[in-house]
Design an enzyme around this catalytic site. Structure first.
Site, PDB file in Angstrom:
ATOM      1  CG  HIS A   1       0.717   3.015   3.887  1.00  0.00           C
ATOM      2  ND1 HIS A   1      -0.644   3.174   4.004  1.00  0.00           N
ATOM      3  CD2 HIS A   1       1.254   4.191   4.292  1.00  0.00           C
ATOM      4  CE1 HIS A   1      -0.922   4.385   4.448  1.00  0.00           C
ATOM      5  NE2 HIS A   1       0.213   5.021   4.630  1.00  0.00           N
TER       6      HIS A   1
ATOM      7  CE  LYS B   1      -8.330  -3.600  -5.363  1.00  0.00           C
ATOM      8  NZ  LYS B   1      -8.129  -3.411  -3.931  1.00  0.00           N
ATOM      9  NE  ARG B   2       0.174   0.132  -6.198  1.00  0.00           N
ATOM     10  CZ  ARG B   2       0.929  -0.850  -5.694  1.00  0.00           C
ATOM     11  NH1 ARG B   2       1.862  -1.422  -6.429  1.00  0.00           N
ATOM     12  NH2 ARG B   2       0.746  -1.250  -4.450  1.00  0.00           N
TER      13      ARG B   2
ATOM     14  CE  LYS C   1      -2.661  -2.978  -5.273  1.00  0.00           C
ATOM     15  NZ  LYS C   1      -3.311  -2.760  -3.966  1.00  0.00           N
TER      16      LYS C   1
ATOM     17  CB  THR D   1      -8.967   3.295   0.825  1.00  0.00           C
ATOM     18  OG1 THR D   1      -8.219   3.510  -0.366  1.00  0.00           O
ATOM     19  CG2 THR D   1      -8.065   3.462   2.039  1.00  0.00           C
TER      20      THR D   1
ATOM     21  CE  LYS E   1     -11.377   5.504  -1.963  1.00  0.00           C
ATOM     22  NZ  LYS E   1     -10.238   5.446  -2.890  1.00  0.00           N
TER      23      LYS E   1
END
Length: 789
Positions: free
Chosen positions: A335, A522-523, A528, A630, A634
């Site tokens: 991942h 998100k985390r 990110k 992901t 969504k």
């Protein structure tokens, strides 16, 4: 079940859940009673599914996370339209409340953190819907990861007491307990089973989660000798194993607990699987085809040597026979390319927990070193690809050497694995590596999250899309239909109003439903780039302050996510965002032109509200760092444009929906690597970069001097522990701000904007978990569909 059976069950379960009359029972008790009735309704389907799966090969999904969210709504959907309508009619009559009211009193199951766990939950839903014989295995965490509190702008971790009102869906099975042996003691693994019903099918799959308990939770002899702590010591050890997800491993004690957790999970699952069939009595070919095990990331990879140990030491197989079985049974999903997330365990930790399994790891290390030498690799290459080197066990290397298949989770990610990060392995095992792009379940993230839009899609193209997501492509023919776009726009606004009301209720912040809802959930992690989004917000705030009267498109900037407890820099990013919110939301010059919201304790329920209301999906990771994502999927299936880099599954989203219908910015991996980028030079030459970096120390966000963002500044300009601005925030900042400005302009043209958004939804059919799970079933597991009639 017929009407009278439902009435009888609803009243009987209400009696069991509460000693009070129905009109005095708590909402939580009513929600639990309804959940029990739904489980009863699925009982016959569950038995029929079990019998159908006994006929063929079974796949097993091993994951330390299952972020399943709330299940009342989705399980009610899965009953079918007729029974769902009956329940919605009877609950108000018998319980005095609407079913929708009960949904809020179900806790979000604390069984995951982010995308990894959400993906696992989506795969379980997809497998049941498509009739794939898949069993899920994980751990039943008493306190989840943690519940996030924001106090004075800082993240504070508290226990996520999701089980305080009981377990609505898990059913304990003491009769199926398995012993788990550690070096110095043995624990009980108690299974709790959760149903996973398919949609428009009779298949009901099973998710089995293990709870650790002591074999002897109270030593009476020690208690009588006044050793009161020693009398319950075994119980304390056991309870800590499944207390929380991902114990803080900043110290050796945390590392030891975290590895014990993984080993407990692996051994319990393998013992459960092996007792369901007698491998010794099978022909060799049948042994290899009895089972397929998917290892979701490196966390369960210890199952490989543990499985070999059990086969050899306890079942009498030779090492060669056991290894042959392992090489056919196990498959490994990678991942990430981040080295920090490719787990490495000190040999000393493994030796303290399971020395016999460590012996197997050493034997595997020697075996594959021999394989590499036979294929002509020199000693330098052998060492780089070793399972054990310098007292460290490389779990990704172990997974790759043994697994039958190794898959990445997006086309770019898999290419980077094969051509760069794991090239040596890909060259050694060219037939092992493949791609399975992630997907999410439309049953949760469109049907349950966005019922208004789901009903509209039914009206536009029929209901077939609910189980065959490729049907969604029919919407492309309607993109120029003004009535359709007007209805789509109205639904979006209703969802924005719903989210605004929920945010005001939860956090006291009033946001403008006509503003751009610009959302990043998100985390929290440096790659990110939540901080870069924060820099843009700071820049926009400075512009508003300089000219408050200028006509602008109002914007609401929403963040959600948790930082790992020991990740201090990510916690600093949260503080930066919350300080922006404190300053901006209380500045009368700004009004409703700009609002900033940080969603405290972001979870699946919040995700459902956010993805259905968003105008802009922030997917801005540093290129080459996000394996897939992901959340981007969504948002897309709910009709949201993506603002993103050419990273992870963003690339495939842009391919499906077109870059002209989304907002792409930033440099490629190759451009970044060739840039010779120096953030200190960029700071001196680019006013936007200077403004961003100075915002960390100029005092505006200093909260009265209680916190300074020097560590964040040093990571950009003076990083002693690594490269400056490792994630290229300042490098991409100017392009990012320019793209945000273009979004502001484009949003004013409502007709064009909503056509883009609608088109993204119409192009989302690739990104369903149904497609992903069928790829696993057909290309990796070789299991046949068993649709229960």
């Amino acid at each position: 079940m017929d009407r009278q059976t439902w009435i009888n069950n609803l009243m009987a379960t209400m009696y069991l859940e509460s000693s009070r009359p129905v009109d005095e029972a708590s909402m939580a008790a009513k929600a639990r009673a309804l959940a029990t009735c739904i489980r009863i309704a699925f009982h016959d389907r569950r038995i029929r599914t079990h019998r159908a799966y006994e006929k063929g090969k079974i796949a097993c999904y091993m994951s330390l996370e299952y972020l399943i969210g709330k299940s009342l709504k989705t399980h009610l959907q899965a009953l079918g339209p007729a029974e769902e309508a009956l329940v919605r009619e009877l609950v108000p009559e018998l319980y005095g409340v609407e079913v929708e009211e009960l949904f809020r009193f179900e806790p979000d199951a604390g069984l995951g953190n982010g995308g990894l766990g959400r993906l696992a939950a989506c795969f379980m839903d997809a497998a049941a819907t498509k009739g794939v014989p898949l069993r899920g295995y994980g751990l039943r965490y008493e306190k989840g990861m943690f519940a996030q509190k924001i106090e004075d702008g800082f993240q504070v971790e508290v226990g996520d007491d999701w089980l305080k009102d009981g377990d609505m869906w898990g059913r304990r099975h003491d009769d199926e307990m398995v012993p788990v042996h550690f070096k110095d003691f043995t624990l009980k693994a108690i299974p709790y089973d959760y149903i996973v019903p398919g949609y428009e099918t009779n298949n009901v799959n099973r998710l089995r989660l293990w709870r650790a308990e002591a074999m002897n939770d109270f030593d009476f002899q020690k208690f009588n000798k006044f050793d009161y702590l020693g009398a319950v010591s075994e119980r304390a050890i056991a309870e800590n194993i499944t207390r929380v997800l991902y114990p803080n491993d900043a110290r050796r004690e945390g590392q030891l607990l975290r590895f014990m957790q993984q080993y407990f999970f692996a051994q319990a699952t393998l013992r459960d699987l092996l007792r369901q069939g007698d491998l010794k009595s099978m022909a060799p070919a049948d042994r290899l085809n009895a089972l397929a095990i998917q290892l979701n990331d490196t966390h369960p990879v210890i199952a490989i040597p543990e499985g070999i140990r059990i086969l050899v030491n306890e079942l009498g197989f030779s090492f060669e026979e056991a290894l042959q079985i392992a090489e056919h049974v196990f498959n490994y999903t990678n991942h990430t390319i981040l080295q920090e997330a490719m787990e490495k365990w000190p040999v000393a930790i493994v030796e303290d927990v399971c020395p016999d399994t460590l012996a197997v790891i050493y034997r595997l290390n020697d075996h594959y070193a021999g394989v590499m030498r036979e294929r002509g690799l020199d000693e330098s290459a052998v060492r780089k690809m070793a399972i054990v080197d310098k007292g460290v066990i490389y779990m990704a290397h172990l997974g790759i050497h043994v697994a039958s298949k190794v898959n990445g989770v997006a086309e770019l990610h898999t290419r980077i694995l094969k051509e760069r990060e794991l090239k040596n392995f890909s060259d050694l095992y060219p037939d092992k590596f493949m791609n399975v792009t992630n997907g999410v379940t439309p049953r949760r993230f469109l049907m349950a999250a966005n019922p208004l839009l789901s009903e509209a899609i039914d009206d536009w193209i029929g209901t077939g899309w609910r189980t065959d997501f490729s049907e969604l492509a029919k919407l492309k023919d309607l993109v120029d239909n003004e009535a359709v776009i007007d209805r789509f726009k109205a639904i979006k606004r209703q969802n924005k109003v719903r989210l605004a009301e929920r945010i005001e209720e939860a956090f006291g912040v009033r946001i403008n439903p006509d503003s751009i809802y610009d959302i990043q959930i998100k985390r929290i992690h440096e790659y990110k780039r939540q901080l870069m989004y924060g820099f843009y917000i700071h820049h926009l705030y400075k512009e508003i302050k300089a000219d408050p009267a200028r006509a602008r498109t109002p914007r609401t900037c929403i963040f959600g996510g948790k930082s790992a407890p020991g990740y201090h820099r990510a916690k600093g990013i949260i503080k930066y965002i919350t300080e922006l919110a404190r300053v901006i939301n209380n500045d009368p010059d700004v009004g409703d032109q700009l609002k900033v919201v940080f969603i405290e304790n972001y979870d699946v329920s919040w995700a459902e509200l956010l993805v259905s209301a968003a105008d802009v999906s922030e997917q801005i990771s540093t290129v080459g760092k996000e394996a897939s994502g992901t959340g981007n999927m969504k948002f897309m299936m709910n009709g949201t444009v993506t603002l993103g880099t050419m990273d992870g599954a963003n690339i495939e989203i842009f391919e499906e929906a077109g870059v002209e219908n989304n907002y792409v910015f930033g440099s490629s991996v190759e451009e970044m690597e060739a840039s010779g980028y120096d953030p200190v030079v960029r700071y001196g030459e680019d006013p936007l970069a200077k403004e961003a970096v100075d915002s960390l120390t100029d005092g505006l966000l200093d909260d009265g001097g209680s916190f300074k963002f020097l560590d964040l500044r040093d990571a950009l300009m003076d990083n002693k522990s690594g490269p400056n601005d490792e994630y290229y925030l300042l490098y991409d900042l100017r392009d990012y701000i320019a793209t945000q400005n273009r979004i502001e302009e484009d949003f004013r043209d409502e007709k064009s904007w909503y056509k883009k958004s609608f088109w993204n939804m119409a192009c989302a059919s690739k990104f369903t978990a149904d497609r992903s799970i069928m790829t696993y079933a057909n290309m990796i597991w070789n299991v046949e569909e068993q649709v229960v009639r």
